[in-house]
Write a protein that holds these residues in place. Structure first.
Motif, PDB file in Angstrom:
ATOM      1  N   GLY A  43       0.502  39.626  -2.901  1.00  0.00           N
ATOM      2  CA  GLY A  43       0.679  38.271  -3.408  1.00  0.00           C
ATOM      3  C   GLY A  43      -0.146  37.230  -2.698  1.00  0.00           C
ATOM      4  O   GLY A  43       0.104  36.026  -2.852  1.00  0.00           O
ATOM      5  N   ALA A  44      -1.155  37.649  -1.929  1.00  0.00           N
ATOM      6  CA  ALA A  44      -1.872  36.683  -1.082  1.00  0.00           C
ATOM      7  C   ALA A  44      -3.383  36.814  -1.147  1.00  0.00           C
ATOM      8  O   ALA A  44      -4.067  36.278  -0.288  1.00  0.00           O
ATOM      9  N   ALA A  45      -3.912  37.508  -2.135  1.00  0.00           N
ATOM     10  CA  ALA A  45      -5.363  37.711  -2.204  1.00  0.00           C
ATOM     11  C   ALA A  45      -5.965  36.898  -3.334  1.00  0.00           C
ATOM     12  O   ALA A  45      -5.401  36.809  -4.430  1.00  0.00           O
ATOM     13  N   HIS A  46      -7.125  36.313  -3.061  1.00  0.00           N
ATOM     14  CA  HIS A  46      -7.927  35.695  -4.106  1.00  0.00           C
ATOM     15  C   HIS A  46      -8.849  36.746  -4.712  1.00  0.00           C
ATOM     16  O   HIS A  46      -9.171  37.760  -4.082  1.00  0.00           O
ATOM     17  N   ALA A  47      -9.279  36.488  -5.932  1.00  0.00           N
ATOM     18  CA  ALA A  47     -10.222  37.383  -6.592  1.00  0.00           C
ATOM     19  C   ALA A  47     -11.386  36.577  -7.158  1.00  0.00           C
ATOM     20  O   ALA A  47     -11.233  35.416  -7.554  1.00  0.00           O
ATOM     21  N   ALA A  48     -12.553  37.205  -7.162  1.00  0.00           N
ATOM     22  CA  ALA A  48     -13.731  36.681  -7.856  1.00  0.00           C
ATOM     23  C   ALA A  48     -14.211  37.795  -8.773  1.00  0.00           C
ATOM     24  O   ALA A  48     -14.447  38.913  -8.322  1.00  0.00           O
ATOM     25  N   ALA A  49     -14.323  37.491 -10.050  1.00  0.00           N
ATOM     26  CA  ALA A  49     -14.617  38.521 -11.051  1.00  0.00           C
ATOM     27  C   ALA A  49     -15.901  38.185 -11.803  1.00  0.00           C
ATOM     28  O   ALA A  49     -16.265  37.016 -11.967  1.00  0.00           O
ATOM     29  N   TRP A  50     -16.572  39.240 -12.250  1.00  0.00           N
ATOM     30  CA  TRP A  50     -17.747  39.089 -13.103  1.00  0.00           C
ATOM     31  C   TRP A  50     -17.441  39.728 -14.452  1.00  0.00           C
ATOM     32  O   TRP A  50     -16.979  40.871 -14.514  1.00  0.00           O
ATOM     33  N   ALA A  51     -17.648  38.973 -15.514  1.00  0.00           N
ATOM     34  CA  ALA A  51     -17.407  39.453 -16.869  1.00  0.00           C
ATOM     35  C   ALA A  51     -18.684  39.349 -17.683  1.00  0.00           C
ATOM     36  O   ALA A  51     -19.518  38.459 -17.449  1.00  0.00           O
ATOM     37  N   ASP A  52     -18.846  40.240 -18.644  1.00  0.00           N
ATOM     38  CA  ASP A  52     -19.995  40.139 -19.531  1.00  0.00           C
ATOM     39  C   ASP A  52     -19.738  39.068 -20.591  1.00  0.00           C
ATOM     40  O   ASP A  52     -18.661  38.439 -20.612  1.00  0.00           O
ATOM     41  N   ASP A  53     -20.691  38.849 -21.465  1.00  0.00           N
ATOM     42  CA  ASP A  53     -20.570  37.761 -22.433  1.00  0.00           C
ATOM     43  C   ASP A  53     -19.427  37.963 -23.416  1.00  0.00           C
ATOM     44  O   ASP A  53     -18.991  37.018 -24.075  1.00  0.00           O
ATOM     45  N   ASP A  54     -18.926  39.192 -23.524  1.00  0.00           N
ATOM     46  CA  ASP A  54     -17.774  39.463 -24.387  1.00  0.00           C
ATOM     47  C   ASP A  54     -16.449  39.274 -23.647  1.00  0.00           C
ATOM     48  O   ASP A  54     -15.375  39.413 -24.242  1.00  0.00           O
ATOM     49  N   GLY A  55     -16.506  38.992 -22.351  1.00  0.00           N
ATOM     50  CA  GLY A  55     -15.296  38.790 -21.574  1.00  0.00           C
ATOM     51  C   GLY A  55     -14.744  40.045 -20.942  1.00  0.00           C
ATOM     52  O   GLY A  55     -13.665  40.015 -20.343  1.00  0.00           O
ATOM     53  N   LYS A  56     -15.453  41.154 -21.057  1.00  0.00           N
ATOM     54  CA  LYS A  56     -15.004  42.392 -20.422  1.00  0.00           C
ATOM     55  C   LYS A  56     -15.358  42.352 -18.943  1.00  0.00           C
ATOM     56  O   LYS A  56     -16.509  42.124 -18.577  1.00  0.00           O
TER      57      LYS A  56
END
Length: 284
Positions: A174-187
Motif C-alpha cells: 500500500g505504499a509504492a508509487h508506479a510509473a507506467a508506459w502504455a501504447d497508443d491503444d492504452g495497453k
C-alpha cells in the motif's frame, strides 16, 4: 489497547541484510471494531542507494531496491549526467548491510562534465530537488519534446483500468508509487514501482531507454501528483504525454507547456483534465 495486547515489533531484517528485498514483514496491531488483533504486515522497504560514477560517489537516494539498473540509467539521463544510453558502459549493483551501491562506468567526457558541476545530492522520498544549491541548478528548462500524434482519452482510461494488476509491490504494501508506459491503444507495456514517485519515473525512463522504445508512440501514467520534477523527467525521456492520477502544480503546468508536453491530471475512471496542449488529446 493495553500494553500487554500489543505484539512486539519484528526486528526489521534491514540492517543486517546482505540481499535487500522490496518489502519486509513486521508484526503490528490492528484495531478492528474495537478489537485489538496481532497481525503480520507487509511493509515497503526504502534503502540508501549510492550512485557511484567511475569510482566517485555522486548521489545517495532512498529508493526501493528493485530495478536499480533502470533507475541508475534513468536518473543519469534525466539529470543530464549522460546524453545517451550508449554512454553508460557498465552497471554493477552491490548489496551490503548498510545499503546498496550502484557502480556505473561512464564515458570520460561525461565524467568530466559531472566533475565540473558536481553537487552533493542527499535524496529523500518526497523531494525532487534535494542537494541543489542554486536557483539556476534547480530550474533547468527541458528541451521541447518532438511532435507526436494525439492520444485518445479512452486509451488513458484503459491504462488506468489495467494499472492495479501491474503493481504487485503496491498491492502488498500500500505504499509504492508506479510509473507506467502504455501504447497508443492504452495497453500497458512497462511498469516500474518505487517508494518514491521520482524514482519510479526514473526507473521507467531507464527501462524505455534500454529497450530503445519510441516514446512518440505512447504515453506515461504515474500514480502521484505531477510536480515540476516529474514533468522535467518525462520531457527529458522524450515523453510527450504525461498523465497523473493526482493534480499538477502550477510550476509543472508552465514547464509542460514550454516543453510541448501534454500534461493530464486528475486522471480517474471516467474523467481527466488536460492542463496543457489539449489539442493532443482526443475525446474518444
Amino acid at each position: 489497547m493495553t500494553a500487554s495486547a500489543q505484539p512486539k515489533p519484528d526486528a526489521c531484517p534491514a540492517f543486517d541484510a546482505v540481499q535487500w528485498d522490496a518489502r519486509a514483514t513486521v508484526l503490528a496491531c490492528r484495531l478492528v471494531d474495537g478489537e485489538t488483533l496481532a497481525s503480520v504486515e507487509n511493509v515497503i522497504e526504502e534503502v540508501p542507494v549510492a550512485l557511484v560514477y567511475n569510482g566517485i560517489s555522486h548521489a545517495v537516494m532512498l529508493a526501493s531496491p528493485n530495478d536499480l539498473e533502470d533507475f541508475a540509467l534513468g536518473f543519469s539521463l534525466s539529470e543530464g549526467i549522460l546524453q545517451s544510453p550508449g554512454e553508460l558502459y557498465d552497471c554493477e549493483v552491490v548489496h551490503s548491510a548498510k545499503g546498496i551501491e550502484v557502480s556505473l562506468e561512464i564515458a570520460a567526457a561525461r565524467m568530466f562534465g559531472l566533475k565540473e558541476r558536481r553537487r552533493n545530492l542527499a535524496g529523500r522520498t518526497g523531494c525532487g530537488l534535494c542537494g541543489v544549491d542554486s536557483l539556476e541548478a534547480a530550474v533547468r528548462p527541458p528541451a521541447p519534446v518532438a511532435p507526436r500524434t494525439a492520444v485518445r482519452a479512452s486509451a488513458i482510461q484503459r491504462a488506468l483500468a489495467e494499472l492495479n494488476a501491474w503493481q504487485p509491490l503496491h498491492r502488498a504494501t500500500g505504499a509504492a508509487h508506479a510509473a507506467a508506459w502504455a501504447d497508443d491503444d492504452g495497453k500497458l507495456r512497462l511498469v516500474r514501482e518505487d517508494v518514491g514517485r521520482h524514482n519510479a519515473l526514473d526507473k521507467l525512463a531507464g527501462a524505455l531507454a534500454t529497450r530503445r522504445t519510441n516514446t512518440a508512440d505512447g504515453f506515461a501514467l504515474v500514480t502521484s501528483r505531477a510536480s515540476y520534477e516529474m514533468v522535467h523527467k518525462a520531457a527529458a525521456a522524450g515523453i510527450g504525454v504525461l498523465a497523473a492520477i493526482s493534480a499538477p502544480t502550477a510550476f509543472a503546468v508552465r514547464v509542460a507547456d514550454a516543453a510541448h508536453v501534454t500534461l493530464i491530471g486528475l486522471a480517474r475512471t471516467g474523467r481527466l483534465t488536460a492542463y496543457t496542449h489539449p489539442d493532443q488529446l482526443l475525446g474518444t
